[in-house]
Design an enzyme around this catalytic site. Structure first.
Site, PDB file in Angstrom:
ATOM      1  N   SER A 107       0.821  -1.213   0.000  1.00  0.00           N
ATOM      2  CA  SER A 107       0.000   0.000   0.000  1.00  0.00           C
ATOM      3  C   SER A 107       0.857   1.266   0.000  1.00  0.00           C
ATOM      4  CB  SER A 107      -0.960  -0.048   1.187  1.00  0.00           C
ATOM      5  OG  SER A 107      -1.949   0.938   1.099  1.00  0.00           O
ATOM      6  N   ASP A 124       9.777   5.347 -10.289  1.00  0.00           N
ATOM      7  CA  ASP A 124       9.282   5.897 -11.560  1.00  0.00           C
ATOM      8  C   ASP A 124       9.882   7.252 -11.885  1.00  0.00           C
ATOM      9  OD1 ASP A 124       7.787   3.636 -11.683  1.00  0.00           O
ATOM     10  OD2 ASP A 124       5.828   4.614 -11.767  1.00  0.00           O
ATOM     11  N   LYS A 149      -0.638  -4.176  -3.319  1.00  0.00           N
ATOM     12  CA  LYS A 149      -1.943  -3.631  -2.921  1.00  0.00           C
ATOM     13  C   LYS A 149      -2.077  -2.233  -3.500  1.00  0.00           C
ATOM     14  CE  LYS A 149      -4.872  -2.375   1.035  1.00  0.00           C
ATOM     15  NZ  LYS A 149      -5.053  -0.947   0.686  1.00  0.00           N
TER      16      LYS A 149
END
Length: 576
Positions: free
Chosen positions: A301, A312, A326
């Site tokens: 999460s 990224d 998740k």
């Protein structure tokens, strides 16, 4: 006469108009909006009718409230694995996990032989002020005996926690004592730290262990960074292993400290939740520090938001094993009786556009529940080649290939340790014998162990006590047969486990974590990355054909490259 007749007919005419209006309105509502509302209403009525019928006609008396409580989780389970119902009696405990504090007495305890044993006492907390000591047994609460089968975690928490400024009277037995002593404790706010360790790994590398993302995690991070900055901080490790998540806004604030202005951190989107982006504001104080993030299969999460944003944006290097996967956002919704649901209202997406939620099917999904075990059985914990990417490819800001649909795959893979693992070691751990031995040894030697106030000095003492041999004799008396060959093979792992628990019992989380990190290959790999000045990912390059002069030039890939081929594999080995 006509006027009187008209007056008498007016109510009838108005009633007819109202009925016609309702009919027309119902027709157009049905025609243009579909029958969704009526379906929901009729289904709701059907459930209500069912409950009334059961209550009225079932052969035995039925507790309807309990029936509803039992049905709520089952209904939500039909949606996804993370939409849940929380009963009123459990809401406080669930919320306390992420709040900055809770009201209680300020002890950490374990239950052994149907008795509460005080493991640690919060420094300067209510219990500490009242004279409670680590090693004490709690034998009564508010004048009533509290030993035996009634002693459970839930019941102990219910009796010890309570509103601030209320009092609780405890009956205590210290080690070797035969007479019960009584203390009255005034409950107070007990701080809950979500950052459990902050220290320097070496002369220039700082380490921060984040165990959850709660209300106060961001301020705690700032304090940790300020502390490390006073000690020549040049590189930073953020350890998210085993961190199952928490508040999304907390992780967004934390990532913001490390990103340049206007970088996408995460965005959320759902059927009723329009896309909402969260971007960095450029005010972070650590935008250029070399950064490594540690993750494993227990990172979920909010941890994956952190790791995904760093990966990224090519802001740092992610090391470890594939994270949990998740990618669903839950919103708490409370009921009048104090219970609540956490309903999935959106998915979150990393900056490259990937949703890292692993696959699931609505309803009972055994494969989803067993996913981590299946990864273990397929060898994923031991070899990066066993990682299977089922989601589509995405690309980072400099073109590296990353994957959605099943967690964050690290840039550098570190396998789980299997060297030295034997059936003896597994049984010693899984039966709780190591925990029991460590507690008993701590209890019996608390005065001597209390002379050591830091991890290094305590560890030096333990190394001279032949702890593995002591444990083997203890375990043999408790029913775990001595297996000398296995004990020799697992000696390092047994010693590490035993020493770590005694250090934890006598000191604190930070000392325990610092000890475990001494020979942690993920930490070692992070330090190697910093030494090689490779914390910031670089674009992939490939040789270009030699020019006329015979020189070979390099060219940058025009498309994103497959980062699987550039992973560094680091097998864990236990030192003998």
């Amino acid at each position: 006469m006509n006027r009187n007749k008209s007056n008498r007919l007016m109510p009838l005419i108005m009633a007819v108009c109202v009925v016609v209006g309702v009919v027309i309105g119902t027709f157009y509502t049905s025609h243009f909006s579909g029958n969704r509302l009526s379906i929901i209403n009729s289904s709701g009525n059907k459930l209500n009718n069912l409950l009334h019928i059961v209550d009225d006609q079932y052969v035995d008396t039925v507790d309807i409230n309990k029936l509803v409580e039992d049905a709520m989780p089952q209904i939500l389970a039909e949606l996804d694995p993370h939409s849940v119902y929380i009963g009123a009696k459990d809401v406080q405990a669930v919320n306390d996990d992420l709040k900055g504090s809770f009201s209680g007495v300020g002890i950490e305890f374990t239950i052994r032989e149907d008795t509460i044993r005080v493991q640690n006492v919060v420094n300067a907390g209510p219990a500490d002020r009242a004279g409670v000591k680590a090693g004490d047994k709690i034998v009564s609460v508010d004048g009533k005996p509290f030993v035996g089968k009634i002693v459970t975690n839930d019941e102990a928490m219910r009796r010890l926690k309570g509103p601030k400024d209320t009092k609780v009277k405890l009956g205590l037995l210290g080690y070797g004592e035969k007479k019960v002593r009584y203390v009255t404790i005034t409950r107070d706010d007990i701080p809950q730290r979500s950052i459990s360790a902050t220290y320097m790994i070496n002369d220039n590398t700082g380490y921060i262990k984040v165990k959850s993302f709660g209300e106060n995690t961001y301020p705690e991070l700032l304090i940790s960074l300020a502390k490390l900055s006073q000690e020549d901080l040049q590189n930073l490790i953020v350890d998210l292993r085993g961190n199952v998540g928490g508040y999304m806004m907390a992780v967004i604030q934390m990532v913001n400290e490390f990103l340049p202005k206007d970088r996408l951190i995460v965005y959320t989107q759902g059927r009723k939740s329009p896309r909402q982006e969260y971007r960095s504001d450029g005010r972070g104080s650590y935008q250029k520090i070399p950064l490594v993030v540690l993750i494993d299969e227990g990172s979920a999460s909010a941890s994956e938001i952190f790791a995904g944003a760093i990966q990224d944006n090519d802001r740092g290097t992610v090391i470890g094993r594939r994270s949990f996967g998740k990618g669903l956002v839950q919103q708490p919704m409370a009921f009048n009786d104090g219970s609540m649901i956490r309903l999935t209202i959106a998915r979150y997406y990393t900056p490259s556009g990937r949703c890292i939620q692993k696959p699931y099917t609505s309803g009972s999904d055994k494969d989803y529940e067993d996913d981590l075990m299946m990864r273990y059985q397929h060898g994923e914990y031991f070899s990066q080649d066993s990682i299977k990417h089922e989601g589509p490819e995405y690309h980072t800001s400099i073109g590296r290939t990353v994957y959605g649909g099943g967690g964050i795959t690290p840039d550098i893979f570190v396998a789980e340790d299997t060297l030295g693992v034997t059936s003896y070691y597994k049984e010693a751990g899984m039966t709780g014998l190591i925990f029991q031995f460590a507690y008993d040894y701590t209890d019996e030697n608390r005065a001597r162990l209390g002379e050591f106030t830091d991890m290094e000095s305590l560890l030096d003492y333990l190394k001279k006590q032949n702890m593995v041999e002591r444990f083997a004799s203890y375990a043999d008396r408790k029913g775990l047969r001595r297996r000398n060959l296995m004990i020799r093979k697992s000696h390092h792992l047994l010693e590490r486990f035993i020493d770590s628990r005694i250090i934890y019992n006598m000191l604190d989380d930070e000392a325990w974590i610092e000890y475990l990190n001494l020979d942690d290959p993920a930490i070692e790999k992070a330090v190697d990355v910093f030494k090689a000045k490779q914390a910031f990912p670089k674009k992939a390059v490939e040789p270009r054909k030699a020019d006329k002069g015979g020189k070979t030039a390099m060219t940058v890939f025009g498309k994103g490259y497959d980062y699987r081929g550039t992973h560094v594999s680091c097998s864990l080995t236990a030192k003998g």
